[in-house]
Motif scaffolding. Sequence first.
Motif, mmCIF file in Angstrom:
data_model
loop_
_atom_site.group_PDB
_atom_site.id
_atom_site.type_symbol
_atom_site.label_atom_id
_atom_site.label_comp_id
_atom_site.label_asym_id
_atom_site.label_seq_id
_atom_site.Cartn_x
_atom_site.Cartn_y
_atom_site.Cartn_z
ATOM 1 N N ASP A 271 2.377 3.422 2.779
ATOM 2 C CA ASP A 271 2.875 2.313 1.748
ATOM 3 C C ASP A 271 2.954 0.996 2.114
ATOM 4 O OD1 ASP A 271 4.962 0.573 0.227
ATOM 5 O OD2 ASP A 271 4.800 2.441 -1.279
ATOM 6 N N ASN A 272 2.096 0.108 1.434
ATOM 7 C CA ASN A 272 2.168 -1.308 2.130
ATOM 8 C C ASN A 272 3.385 -2.044 2.164
ATOM 9 O OD1 ASN A 272 0.567 -3.927 2.692
ATOM 10 N ND2 ASN A 272 1.706 -4.535 0.764
ATOM 11 N N THR A 277 0.628 0.451 6.481
ATOM 12 C CA THR A 277 -0.779 0.329 6.255
ATOM 13 C C THR A 277 -1.395 -0.542 7.310
ATOM 14 O OG1 THR A 277 -0.207 -1.341 4.547
ATOM 15 C CG2 THR A 277 -0.779 1.025 3.898
ATOM 16 N N GLY A 312 -4.634 6.287 1.623
ATOM 17 C CA GLY A 312 -3.025 5.983 1.379
ATOM 18 C C GLY A 312 -2.496 6.081 0.096
ATOM 19 N N THR A 315 -1.740 1.852 -2.961
ATOM 20 C CA THR A 315 -2.677 0.961 -2.431
ATOM 21 C C THR A 315 -2.808 -0.444 -2.953
ATOM 22 O OG1 THR A 315 -4.695 1.909 -3.281
ATOM 23 C CG2 THR A 315 -4.057 2.567 -0.920
ATOM 24 N N MET A 318 -1.531 -3.521 -1.352
ATOM 25 C CA MET A 318 -2.287 -4.124 -0.191
ATOM 26 C C MET A 318 -3.060 -5.626 -0.766
ATOM 27 S SD MET A 318 -3.580 -1.335 2.484
ATOM 28 C CE MET A 318 -5.211 -1.910 2.001
ATOM 29 N N SER A 321 -7.344 -4.535 -1.450
ATOM 30 C CA SER A 321 -6.984 -3.419 -1.112
ATOM 31 C C SER A 321 -8.033 -2.325 -1.756
ATOM 32 C CB SER A 321 -5.701 -2.847 -2.127
ATOM 33 O OG SER A 321 -5.955 -3.067 -3.523
ATOM 34 N N ALA A 325 -10.435 -0.458 1.244
ATOM 35 C CA ALA A 325 -10.630 0.937 1.282
ATOM 36 C C ALA A 325 -11.957 1.553 1.196
ATOM 37 C CB ALA A 325 -9.909 1.560 -0.012
ATOM 38 N N SER A 344 -9.230 7.250 -1.690
ATOM 39 C CA SER A 344 -8.255 6.164 -1.874
ATOM 40 C C SER A 344 -7.587 6.102 -3.142
ATOM 41 C CB SER A 344 -8.948 4.919 -1.407
ATOM 42 O OG SER A 344 -7.842 3.982 -1.203
#
Length: 572
Positions: A271-272, A277, A312, A315, A318, A321, A325, A344
């Motif tokens: 988890d960002n 991450t 992850g 995402t 992020m 993201s 990914a 992802s």
Amino acid sequence: MKNETYVSAKGNKHRHSKESIRNRIACTAVFFSLACQLTMMKGYGMELKFRETLMWQCEEWTLKNASWSGNPFDVLATVNFVHSHTGGQHTTQMFYVGNNQWKFRFTGTRTGTWDFSTSSQAPELDGHTGSLSVGPRANSNLKGFLTHVGNKYAIMESDIDHLSGYVYQVFMNQQDYEQQYKHSSRLLGHPSRAHLIPEYWKNTQENGFDIYFLAVFYSWFRMGALGIDDFSSDTDPDLDQPDLALFDSLELAIKYAHQRGGRTHIWAWGDNDRKQTPNHLGGGFRGARHRRLVRYIAARLGPLPGWSMNFGFDTIEMPNSKADAAWWANEMNQAMGWPHILTSRGWDEENLGAHSYAGFGGNPYDLETTDKGPANYDEIRQHMATHPDKPSIYEERHTYNRWQCWPGRVPAPDRLDETGCRRLIWWETMAGGMGGFFGHFSERFNIYGPFRPEGPCGYHPESLKQAFRTFRDFWRNGRLKLSMSLGNSRVNSTEGYCLATADKKQFVFFVEDTDWVTIDLSGMPGNQPVMVVDANADYEEIEKGYLTAGVHTINLGSSSDWVIAIGRFELQ
């Protein structure tokens, strides 16, 4: 192949090994000249000893290289394997394992002779050649690499050309084995916990699944770490090299399941918002530290059958993201040398091997169910029909009674009760092969992953374990055929679903809350055997004789959820 020493090493021994690598890097310049003089006397480009192996058995070679400089994990060396009869190829990289040793691996995808050669700027790793002969697999339970045919998962059987449909259902036991926090029960938290692997596999089997789940996060760099805050800074020296002990334990888990006909589903990152991450690494997401790790994962795990990997969760938090990914998947695909399904959660991107759905609705993902969904069979069917190019999976975890324990009011809170879980897993396959993710969280997790060991959202009750085992055992025998498509209109009498092969020789029906069913077998050739299984009971095949084409009513005996198989389903 022998287990690596790191698997049973104590934590302090592991730390010393990483320290020794850093010292080795620092003093390389002093000894480099002497090392070159010594290694030049040995000669390079050796013909390695011929080997014999079996299909889906991973082979490994070790080479010495004392003349490296800088970071040993940055030494590049590739190995190209060529099948002598077809010209098929697999290209992989070598990986560093300490003590001036590099290894490379290979798993055959066809029987026959494979020839290989190495290439590197490092003289001691360059110019080696060899051959090995690959024979048939040891037994039919041993499967190869996971791929797909259209939107169905497909597993390699006797070789790369012989595929069968695969039912992809993941089990997670976060309370006892797969923690997302520092706890003595986290399997990947310390090298000494490798003994938990057989226990986790047994627990997975008892719950009715053949795929168990592991999450790595920042343990890639230091076993037990969850996020960047577990390091002194984003340039901590440990972030410059993968943790060898972590890879030893992860490989043990992958091999243990694979040897028993199962698989491992891995979450690479977390988890960002919790800084789990790789964008938090010094140098950023696409910087040298993450690139080095991606190469190492691909080189070390790529030749191993039996695993899939998701980038992850959550995402969306992020920056950049979706693009990052996609970059991650592209880097992995180019380097792995063998096919592995990469996902992802939430993103539809061509470099990803499957469509992974988020599950809460309202987020700007490409792929998302309705809120707390999927709501029903029709939603699953629609998702499968929308993406015919590759398989799909609901990677939001469908934990038992999750919505009954959710903080706040949820429409249809009973959706994942015992009946809901049992029917959901059947709906996913009867919609054409949607992947799923079941199990439970931990009492140490947050309120959005509720778990109460003695409460409504605890362990699976025995009756649900039994139902999941019956589901697994029915499909385990190769009944999901790659040519199957939906034929729900063939169920005439009750709520039900149908899958039929293109040649109409094989049918699977699933019906709910009934003791009889009328089905339409128009177009079916010849006499075909009929077998039914009570989806709420222990697995038992009840023979119902033979049927020919036409409309037939089958007496099922008692009111329950039933699965009916018509035709001969031997693996082909």
